[in-house]
Design a protein around this motif. Structure first.
Motif: not given
Length: 210
Positions: A144-158
């Motif tokens: 399948v073609e993954v067009i993106g990801m949504v998530a509840s929370f990210t730590y924002g690690f570099p």
């Protein structure tokens, strides 16, 4: 800062899905010392928060990935969230195991997705991004073609931001570490002098010592 990010940060702290303890850090399974504890699965036990997560993740998908034809949740934390989102959007759904089963059909992707389908991935928490991007790779190998990801929370690690960039995956989240710190500072949950400590941890969590 996005009002939704701060609002969701408040909801997570209100139900103790997020806790901040810069002076008494938690120990993660990886052995890292962390001033923050996050368990978004707690949202499932609070109907109002659960509905908020479902609807806001749907809004993100409709805004950023309107071409999505199916939803895939990442096991185990996002299996329920992904199913709720897929049901709300009326889209096919599957979930991705960390690795293929060692019995039966040996599936890693559980469900039924047509080859070439444009899939949006739902995740609950992004730390280094490793497990999330393994799910993306499994879906790509599935066909399948993954067009993106949504998530509840990210730590924002570099390191996570770089990993998603290299994998060619756009990540959009409901809230993030910066929003939690802003909300916590406004409400007096943490002191002003603790902000620097919390920011230092986010920049280098694997070497941070308290």
């Amino acid at each position: 800062m996005d009002a939704i990010k701060k609002l969701f940060a408040k909801k997570l702290m209100d139900i103790k899905a997020i806790k901040l303890q810069p002076n008494e850090p938690f120990t993660w399974a990886s052995g890292w010392k962390s001033p923050i504890y996050t368990d978004n699965r707690k949202t499932l036990g609070y109907p109002e928060v659960r509905s908020f997560v479902k609807l806001e993740l749907c809004h993100l998908i409709q805004q950023y990935f309107p071409e999505a034809e199916a939803v895939a949740g990442v096991a185990t934390g996002a299996i329920a969230q992904g199913a709720l989102v897929a049901d709300e959007l009326g889209l096919p759904y599957a979930y991705v195991r960390p690795k293929p089963k060692d019995h039966g059909m040996g599936n890693q992707v559980e469900g039924e997705l047509a080859k070439g389908t444009k899939v949006i991935v739902v995740e609950d928490l992004i730390s280094t991004g490793g497990s999330s991007l393994k799910a993306v790779e499994a879906l790509r190998q599935y066909g399948v073609e993954v067009i993106g990801m949504v998530a509840s929370f990210t730590y924002g690690f570099p390191v996570a931001e770089q990993a998603f960039k290299e994998a060619g995956v756009q990540l959009i989240t409901l809230s993030d570490y910066a929003a939690v710190l802003a909300q916590a500072a406004e409400t007096g949950y943490i002191k002003a002098d603790e902000i620097e400590v919390l920011n230092e941890w986010r920049q280098s969590p694997n070497t941070w010592k308290q």
